[in-house]
Write a protein that holds these residues in place. Structure first.
Motif, PDB file in Angstrom:
ATOM      1  N   ALA A  32       0.811  -1.211   0.000  1.00 22.43           N
ATOM      2  CA  ALA A  32       0.000   0.000   0.000  1.00 22.43           C
ATOM      3  C   ALA A  32       0.850   1.269   0.000  1.00 22.43           C
ATOM      4  O   ALA A  32       2.066   1.235   0.130  1.00 22.43           O
ATOM      5  CB  ALA A  32      -0.917  -0.006   1.229  1.00 22.43           C
ATOM      6  N   ASP A  33       0.170   2.428  -0.153  1.00 24.33           N
ATOM      7  CA  ASP A  33       0.869   3.709  -0.256  1.00 24.33           C
ATOM      8  C   ASP A  33       1.816   3.963   0.908  1.00 24.33           C
ATOM      9  O   ASP A  33       2.922   4.443   0.732  1.00 24.33           O
ATOM     10  CB  ASP A  33      -0.155   4.851  -0.300  1.00 24.33           C
ATOM     11  N   SER A  34       1.364   3.618   2.114  1.00 24.61           N
ATOM     12  CA  SER A  34       2.143   3.933   3.310  1.00 24.61           C
ATOM     13  C   SER A  34       3.414   3.113   3.417  1.00 24.61           C
ATOM     14  O   SER A  34       4.279   3.404   4.223  1.00 24.61           O
ATOM     15  CB  SER A  34       1.289   3.703   4.557  1.00 24.61           C
ATOM     16  N   ALA A  35       3.543   2.082   2.570  1.00 26.72           N
ATOM     17  CA  ALA A  35       4.706   1.202   2.680  1.00 26.72           C
ATOM     18  C   ALA A  35       5.971   1.831   2.122  1.00 26.72           C
ATOM     19  O   ALA A  35       7.069   1.473   2.514  1.00 26.72           O
ATOM     20  CB  ALA A  35       4.431  -0.117   1.955  1.00 26.72           C
ATOM     21  N   SER A  36       5.821   2.779   1.181  1.00 23.43           N
ATOM     22  CA  SER A  36       6.981   3.189   0.405  1.00 23.43           C
ATOM     23  C   SER A  36       7.967   4.068   1.163  1.00 23.43           C
ATOM     24  O   SER A  36       9.134   4.099   0.832  1.00 23.43           O
ATOM     25  CB  SER A  36       6.518   3.910  -0.863  1.00 23.43           C
ATOM     26  N   SER A  37       7.516   4.793   2.175  1.00 25.12           N
ATOM     27  CA  SER A  37       8.390   5.751   2.835  1.00 25.12           C
ATOM     28  C   SER A  37       9.091   5.191   4.068  1.00 25.12           C
ATOM     29  O   SER A  37      10.120   5.724   4.486  1.00 25.12           O
ATOM     30  CB  SER A  37       7.592   6.991   3.240  1.00 25.12           C
ATOM     31  N   GLU A  38       8.554   4.143   4.653  1.00 19.36           N
ATOM     32  CA  GLU A  38       9.126   3.577   5.872  1.00 19.36           C
ATOM     33  C   GLU A  38       9.952   2.332   5.545  1.00 19.36           C
ATOM     34  O   GLU A  38       9.574   1.535   4.699  1.00 19.36           O
ATOM     35  CB  GLU A  38       8.011   3.208   6.855  1.00 19.36           C
ATOM     36  N   PRO A  39      11.079   2.141   6.229  1.00 15.86           N
ATOM     37  CA  PRO A  39      11.886   0.937   5.971  1.00 15.86           C
ATOM     38  C   PRO A  39      11.216  -0.327   6.506  1.00 15.86           C
ATOM     39  O   PRO A  39      10.412  -0.276   7.433  1.00 15.86           O
ATOM     40  CB  PRO A  39      13.186   1.227   6.728  1.00 15.86           C
ATOM     41  N   VAL A  40      11.555  -1.432   5.887  1.00 11.76           N
ATOM     42  CA  VAL A  40      11.146  -2.754   6.355  1.00 11.76           C
ATOM     43  C   VAL A  40      12.363  -3.424   6.982  1.00 11.76           C
ATOM     44  O   VAL A  40      13.450  -3.432   6.382  1.00 11.76           O
ATOM     45  CB  VAL A  40      10.617  -3.617   5.197  1.00 11.76           C
ATOM     46  N   THR A  41      12.206  -3.953   8.172  1.00 19.77           N
ATOM     47  CA  THR A  41      13.278  -4.690   8.840  1.00 19.77           C
ATOM     48  C   THR A  41      12.811  -6.119   9.026  1.00 19.77           C
ATOM     49  O   THR A  41      11.755  -6.366   9.601  1.00 19.77           O
ATOM     50  CB  THR A  41      13.615  -4.066  10.202  1.00 19.77           C
ATOM     51  N   PHE A  42      13.594  -7.061   8.521  1.00 20.45           N
ATOM     52  CA  PHE A  42      13.162  -8.452   8.588  1.00 20.45           C
ATOM     53  C   PHE A  42      14.258  -9.354   9.151  1.00 20.45           C
ATOM     54  O   PHE A  42      15.451  -9.051   9.044  1.00 20.45           O
ATOM     55  CB  PHE A  42      12.709  -8.958   7.210  1.00 20.45           C
ATOM     56  N   ILE A  43      13.811 -10.420   9.778  1.00 17.40           N
ATOM     57  CA  ILE A  43      14.717 -11.501  10.162  1.00 17.40           C
ATOM     58  C   ILE A  43      15.028 -12.289   8.902  1.00 17.40           C
ATOM     59  O   ILE A  43      14.133 -12.574   8.103  1.00 17.40           O
ATOM     60  CB  ILE A  43      14.067 -12.431  11.202  1.00 17.40           C
ATOM     61  N   CYS A  44      16.272 -12.663   8.713  1.00 17.08           N
ATOM     62  CA  CYS A  44      16.647 -13.467   7.547  1.00 17.08           C
ATOM     63  C   CYS A  44      17.423 -14.692   8.027  1.00 17.08           C
ATOM     64  O   CYS A  44      18.453 -14.561   8.697  1.00 17.08           O
ATOM     65  CB  CYS A  44      17.497 -12.650   6.583  1.00 17.08           C
ATOM     66  N   SER A  45      16.930 -15.869   7.713  1.00 23.24           N
ATOM     67  CA  SER A  45      17.542 -17.101   8.216  1.00 23.24           C
ATOM     68  C   SER A  45      18.418 -17.850   7.218  1.00 23.24           C
ATOM     69  O   SER A  45      19.212 -18.684   7.641  1.00 23.24           O
ATOM     70  CB  SER A  45      16.454 -18.041   8.751  1.00 23.24           C
ATOM     71  N   PRO A  46      18.300 -17.641   5.900  1.00 16.79           N
ATOM     72  CA  PRO A  46      19.225 -18.317   4.982  1.00 16.79           C
ATOM     73  C   PRO A  46      20.645 -17.758   5.080  1.00 16.79           C
ATOM     74  O   PRO A  46      20.943 -16.932   5.944  1.00 16.79           O
ATOM     75  CB  PRO A  46      18.615 -18.044   3.604  1.00 16.79           C
TER      76      PRO A  46
END
Length: 352
Positions: A32-46
Motif C-alpha cells: 500500500a501507499d504507506s509502505a513506500s516511505s518507511e523501511p522494512v526490517t526483517f529476520i533473515c535465516s538463509p
C-alpha cells in the motif's frame, strides 16, 4: 514409520497470473501507499549472501528501504520472545515453517494471506496465512571423501551408519535449539519412530559420542566437513552443493535410506510490526518467481515453491528421494519442549 515418496508439485506449470493479485499503489507494485516511505526490517535465516541480495533487490523493485538481521530459526524465535509486544522486526524470511509456527504459538506472528500465494502448492503454505513457503530443502549427509578414506568408512547412506564407531568425533551437526536445520533432523527421527519423541532423543543420545561439535548455524557442519575437520556434516543438500561449487570438491552428498526430512522455508508477518504494509509488500514480492530465482545466483540451491521459478541442475530432484512425512503443525507445536529436552538429555546448546 510415517513417510512418503510423493513427487513435489512445485515444478508444475502454473498460470501466468503471477502478479495479478498484487496491489499496485505507490508505484511499487507491492503493498500500500504507506509502505513506500518507511523501511522494512526483517529476520533473515538463509545464508548471508542471499539475505544481502533479497534486501537489495526488494528495495530496487519496490522503492522501500530494507534492513535485516541474520538469525537462525531457534535464534529468531528467542529474539521475538525477548522483544515481546514491541518487536524489532516486520517480517521473517526463511527458516523452517515449524519455527514460524513456534513463533505463532508464542503470539509473535500475524496471519497474512498474500495474493501471490495462490500459485504456491497447498502443502507449502498455511491455509490461515501464518506462514507461506518460499523454498524447500532436503536433509543430507555432506561428507569429506578424504576423511572417510582415513577412517575407513563409506559415505553414510542411513541414519544408523552414523552410529558406527568409525565416526567417533567425526560428525558435526547444529544444535536443534538454535538451528532450524538441526531441528528438522530431530523431527525427522520423531517421524521415523512413528511419533515417539523418547525414541528420537534416544537415537541422538547414541549419536552424541560421535559428534565433534554442535554448531549454532545449520550450514556450519558442511564447512567443517569441507575443511576436513570432520568426516560428515548433517546439513541441507543445497548447502552442501554450495560448498562443492565454492571449491570443496572433496565433498559428496548422500541421503539416508530410511527417509530424509525436508524443510519448507517460509516467510511470515510479525505481529505488531512497525511497518505492516511494507512487510506485506515484502512477503508479496518474496513469493514471485523473480524473487525466488535470486537464490541460485548466490549459490543457494533450495527448490523454489513458485512453479514459474527456474529449476537448476544443482537443485535436488525430490522424486529420487525417500521423503519422511513432514507434519509441520505437529513439529511447530512440539518445538519448544523437544529442543529443551535435547538441551538437557543429549547436549546443551552452544553459548555465545
Amino acid at each position: 514409520m510415517r513417510r512418503t515418496t510423493f513427487p513435489l508439485t512445485i515444478a508444475a506449470v502454473a498460470g501466468m497470473a503471477l502478479l495479478a493479485g498484487c496491489s499496485t499503489s505507490a508505484g511499487t507494485g507491492f503493498g500500500a501507499d504507506s509502505a513506500s516511505s518507511e523501511p522494512v526490517t526483517f529476520i533473515c535465516s538463509p545464508q548471508e549472501e542471499w539475505c544481502q541480495l533479497i534486501a537489495a533487490e526488494f528495495t530496487k523493485v519496490s522503492g522501500i528501504p530494507a534492513n535485516y538481521v541474520r538469525l537462525s530459526g531457534g535464534e529468531a524465535v528467542a529474539r521475538l520472545s525477548a522483544t515481546g509486544e514491541t518487536p524489532e522486526f516486520d517480517a521473517w524470511f526463511g527458516g523452517g515453517a515449524e519455527g514460524h509456527l513456534a513463533a505463532d504459538e508464542g503470539g509473535y506472528v500475524e496471519p497474512y494471506v498474500s495474493p501471490n500465494a495462490d500459485v504456491i502448492a497447498d502443502e507449502y503454505k498455511d491455509a490461515d496465512g501464518r506462514w507461506t513457503g518460499v523454498y524447500v530443502g532436503a536433509l543430507s549427509f555432506c561428507s569429506n571423501t578424504d576423511v572417510l578414506d582415513e577412517i575407513g568408512a563409506d559415505a553414510p547412506t542411513s541414519w544408523n551408519d552414523l552410529l558406527d564407531l568409525k565416526y567417533k568425533s567425526n560428525i558435526a551437526m547444529a544444535h536443534p535449539g538454535t538451528s532450524g536445520t538441526a531441528y528438522q533432523a530431530l523431527w525427522t527421527q520423531v517421524e521415523i519412530d512413528d511419533g515417539d519423541q523418547d525414541e528420537a532423543l534416544a537415537y541422538f543420545g547414541k549419536l552424541h559420542s560421535n559428534i565433534l561439535q554442535y554448531s549454532k548455524s545449520g550450514s556450519a557442519p558442511g564447512q567443517m566437513a569441507g575443511r576436513g575437520e570432520v568426516a560428515t556434516g548433517i546439513i541441507f543438500a543445497q548447502d552442501c552443493q554450495k560448498f562443492i561449487n565454492e571449491g570443496f570438491t572433496n565433498l559428496t552428498t548422500t541421503f539416508p535410506e530410511e527417509g530424509t526430512g525436508y524443510e519448507v522455508g517460509a516467510v511470515s508477518l510479525i505481529k505488531n510490526a512497525r511497518n505492516p504494509e511494507g512487510a506485506k509488500a515484502f512477503i508479496d514480492w518474496s513469493l514471485t518467481a523473480e524473487a525466488q530465482d535470486l537464490a541460485a545466483t548466490v549459490g543457494s540451491y533450495s527448490v523454489p515453491t513458485n512453479p514459474n521459478a527456474k529449476i537448476t541442475d544443482d537443485m535436488v530432484d525430490f522424486d529420487d528421494l525417500n521423503l519422511v512425512h513432514a507434519d509441520i503443525d505437529a513439529a511447530g507445536a512440539a518445538r519448544n519442549e523437544l529442543t529443551t529436552r535435547f538441551d538437557t538429555e543429549v547436549a546443551p546448546a552452544p553459548k555465545e
